[in-house]
Design a protein around this motif. Structure first.
Motif, PDB file in Angstrom:
ATOM      1  N   ASN A  40       0.837  -1.187   0.000  1.00 23.43           N
ATOM      2  CA  ASN A  40       0.000   0.000   0.000  1.00 23.43           C
ATOM      3  C   ASN A  40       0.877   1.243   0.000  1.00 23.43           C
ATOM      4  OD1 ASN A  40       0.663   0.607   2.817  1.00 23.43           O
ATOM      5  ND2 ASN A  40      -0.657  -1.131   3.296  1.00 23.43           N
ATOM      6  N   ALA A  41       0.243   2.390  -0.221  1.00 27.34           N
ATOM      7  CA  ALA A  41       0.970   3.665  -0.308  1.00 27.34           C
ATOM      8  C   ALA A  41       1.463   4.139   1.058  1.00 27.34           C
ATOM      9  CB  ALA A  41       0.074   4.724  -0.935  1.00 27.34           C
ATOM     10  N   ALA A  42       0.746   3.775   2.120  1.00 28.68           N
ATOM     11  CA  ALA A  42       1.140   4.201   3.469  1.00 28.68           C
ATOM     12  C   ALA A  42       2.457   3.567   3.903  1.00 28.68           C
ATOM     13  CB  ALA A  42       0.040   3.857   4.463  1.00 28.68           C
ATOM     14  N   SER A  43       2.825   2.432   3.315  1.00 29.40           N
ATOM     15  CA  SER A  43       4.070   1.747   3.678  1.00 29.40           C
ATOM     16  C   SER A  43       5.286   2.321   2.968  1.00 29.40           C
ATOM     17  CB  SER A  43       3.951   0.252   3.367  1.00 29.40           C
ATOM     18  OG  SER A  43       2.938  -0.328   4.153  1.00 29.40           O
ATOM     19  N   GLU A  44       5.051   3.173   1.962  1.00 23.09           N
ATOM     20  CA  GLU A  44       6.177   3.804   1.270  1.00 23.09           C
ATOM     21  C   GLU A  44       6.914   4.755   2.220  1.00 23.09           C
ATOM     22  OE1 GLU A  44       7.729   3.514  -1.524  1.00 23.09           O
ATOM     23  OE2 GLU A  44       6.368   2.177  -2.567  1.00 23.09           O
ATOM     24  N   VAL A  45       8.195   4.979   1.932  1.00 25.74           N
ATOM     25  CA  VAL A  45       9.004   5.924   2.724  1.00 25.74           C
ATOM     26  C   VAL A  45       9.555   6.972   1.770  1.00 25.74           C
ATOM     27  CG1 VAL A  45      10.981   6.165   4.265  1.00 25.74           C
ATOM     28  CG2 VAL A  45       9.590   4.082   4.337  1.00 25.74           C
ATOM     29  N   PRO A  46       8.988   8.190   1.769  1.00 27.46           N
ATOM     30  CA  PRO A  46       7.851   8.642   2.577  1.00 27.46           C
ATOM     31  C   PRO A  46       6.530   8.139   1.995  1.00 27.46           C
ATOM     32  CG  PRO A  46       8.560  10.416   1.146  1.00 27.46           C
ATOM     33  CD  PRO A  46       9.523   9.277   0.923  1.00 27.46           C
ATOM     34  N   PRO A  47       5.480   8.097   2.834  1.00 24.68           N
ATOM     35  CA  PRO A  47       4.161   7.641   2.356  1.00 24.68           C
ATOM     36  C   PRO A  47       3.600   8.600   1.302  1.00 24.68           C
ATOM     37  CG  PRO A  47       4.203   7.847   4.758  1.00 24.68           C
ATOM     38  CD  PRO A  47       5.479   8.431   4.243  1.00 24.68           C
ATOM     39  N   ASN A  48       2.710   8.090   0.462  1.00 26.81           N
ATOM     40  CA  ASN A  48       2.021   8.942  -0.503  1.00 26.81           C
ATOM     41  C   ASN A  48       0.519   8.733  -0.356  1.00 26.81           C
ATOM     42  OD1 ASN A  48       1.098   6.899  -2.551  1.00 26.81           O
ATOM     43  ND2 ASN A  48       3.300   6.514  -2.646  1.00 26.81           N
ATOM     44  N   MET A  49      -0.257   9.430  -1.114  1.00 30.11           N
ATOM     45  CA  MET A  49      -1.715   9.412  -0.934  1.00 30.11           C
ATOM     46  C   MET A  49      -2.458   8.618  -2.006  1.00 30.11           C
ATOM     47  SD  MET A  49      -1.955  11.032   1.852  1.00 30.11           S
ATOM     48  CE  MET A  49      -3.700  11.277   1.988  1.00 30.11           C
ATOM     49  N   THR A  50      -1.791   7.758  -2.748  1.00 33.80           N
ATOM     50  CA  THR A  50      -2.481   7.011  -3.798  1.00 33.80           C
ATOM     51  C   THR A  50      -3.322   5.889  -3.195  1.00 33.80           C
ATOM     52  OG1 THR A  50      -0.622   5.523  -4.161  1.00 33.80           O
ATOM     53  CG2 THR A  50      -0.678   7.549  -5.463  1.00 33.80           C
ATOM     54  N   ARG A  51      -4.193   5.345  -4.031  1.00 31.07           N
ATOM     55  CA  ARG A  51      -5.111   4.300  -3.567  1.00 31.07           C
ATOM     56  C   ARG A  51      -4.710   2.902  -4.023  1.00 31.07           C
ATOM     57  NH1 ARG A  51     -10.213   7.996  -4.382  1.00 31.07           N
ATOM     58  NH2 ARG A  51     -10.296   8.834  -2.281  1.00 31.07           N
ATOM     59  N   GLY A  52      -3.552   2.754  -4.608  1.00 32.59           N
ATOM     60  CA  GLY A  52      -3.108   1.450  -5.069  1.00 32.59           C
ATOM     61  C   GLY A  52      -2.937   0.481  -3.919  1.00 32.59           C
ATOM     62  N   SER A  53      -3.091  -0.781  -4.230  1.00 28.88           N
ATOM     63  CA  SER A  53      -2.883  -1.828  -3.226  1.00 28.88           C
ATOM     64  C   SER A  53      -2.472  -3.110  -3.932  1.00 28.88           C
ATOM     65  CB  SER A  53      -4.158  -2.055  -2.409  1.00 28.88           C
ATOM     66  OG  SER A  53      -5.195  -2.549  -3.231  1.00 28.88           O
ATOM     67  N   GLY A  54      -1.915  -4.016  -3.171  1.00 31.99           N
ATOM     68  CA  GLY A  54      -1.494  -5.275  -3.756  1.00 31.99           C
ATOM     69  C   GLY A  54      -1.010  -6.255  -2.708  1.00 31.99           C
ATOM     70  N   THR A  55      -0.597  -7.410  -3.190  1.00 35.12           N
ATOM     71  CA  THR A  55      -0.080  -8.474  -2.337  1.00 35.12           C
ATOM     72  C   THR A  55       1.173  -9.045  -2.976  1.00 35.12           C
ATOM     73  OG1 THR A  55      -2.311  -9.045  -1.627  1.00 35.12           O
ATOM     74  CG2 THR A  55      -0.601 -10.687  -1.249  1.00 35.12           C
ATOM     75  N   ALA A  56       2.192  -9.228  -2.166  1.00 34.19           N
ATOM     76  CA  ALA A  56       3.421  -9.894  -2.617  1.00 34.19           C
ATOM     77  C   ALA A  56       3.545 -11.201  -1.850  1.00 34.19           C
ATOM     78  CB  ALA A  56       4.624  -9.000  -2.364  1.00 34.19           C
ATOM     79  N   GLU A  57       3.765 -12.279  -2.569  1.00 32.93           N
ATOM     80  CA  GLU A  57       3.959 -13.590  -1.956  1.00 32.93           C
ATOM     81  C   GLU A  57       5.245 -14.184  -2.496  1.00 32.93           C
ATOM     82  OE1 GLU A  57      -0.108 -15.735  -1.241  1.00 32.93           O
ATOM     83  OE2 GLU A  57      -0.022 -14.998  -3.303  1.00 32.93           O
ATOM     84  N   ALA A  58       5.948 -14.931  -1.653  1.00 34.53           N
ATOM     85  CA  ALA A  58       7.192 -15.558  -2.088  1.00 34.53           C
ATOM     86  C   ALA A  58       7.414 -16.846  -1.308  1.00 34.53           C
ATOM     87  CB  ALA A  58       8.367 -14.606  -1.880  1.00 34.53           C
TER      88      ALA A  58
END
Length: 149
Positions: A40-58
């Protein structure tokens, strides 16, 4: 305490010990470690205000250090311009690219053989998945790759 109470208590303890030992065996016997990250955008450093989301699996084969991965996302501000794993970094800090993806379009799937140091960093939760866009060249969504228990 009567004889029945002692027997019941001993049986419960023996059963709990068996379950605990079986659980330890299952955890140590697996040669595959699984990881996931909510992007999500809140986890970025610095955070941003976009609405994108996703999942990473490994999934990491601990014997061969072969990592297989799948990243899915949607809702970005525009087309993805790049995507990759970064590390070593804990949540809240940034690091360089350790594994670029050939194509940043969702879904991203692939595999790579990691060095022992890379595998150790991943196992310690010090990798993150990142997707970049033109509006957010430093990264639009990010997910810390954490071991699944």
């Amino acid at each position: 305490m009567n004889r029945y109470g002692i027997y019941l208590r001993a049986s419960l303890l023996a059963g709990l010990a068996t379950v605990a030992l079986a659980g330890c065996g299952m955890m140590g016997g697996s040669k595959t470690a699984s990881f996931s990250g909510t992007m999500n955008a809140a986890s970025e450093v610095p955070p941003n205000m976009t609405r994108g989301s996703g999942t990473a699996e490994a999934w990491l084969n601990k014997d061969t250090n072969v990592l297989k991965y799948k990243i899915t996302y949607d809702g970005l501000s525009g087309p993805a311009t790049a995507a990759h794993f970064h590390g070593p970094a804990v949540a809240g800090s940034n690091a360089g690219v350790v594994l670029p993806f050939a194509n940043p379009s969702s879904p991203i799937e692939g595999q790579a053989t990691l060095t022992p140091a890379q595998a150790a960093d991943l196992m310690a939760g010090r990798w993150y998945a990142n997707v970049h866009t033109a509006a957010n060249p430093g990264g639009e969504i990010r997910g810390q790759m954490l071991p699944k228990m």
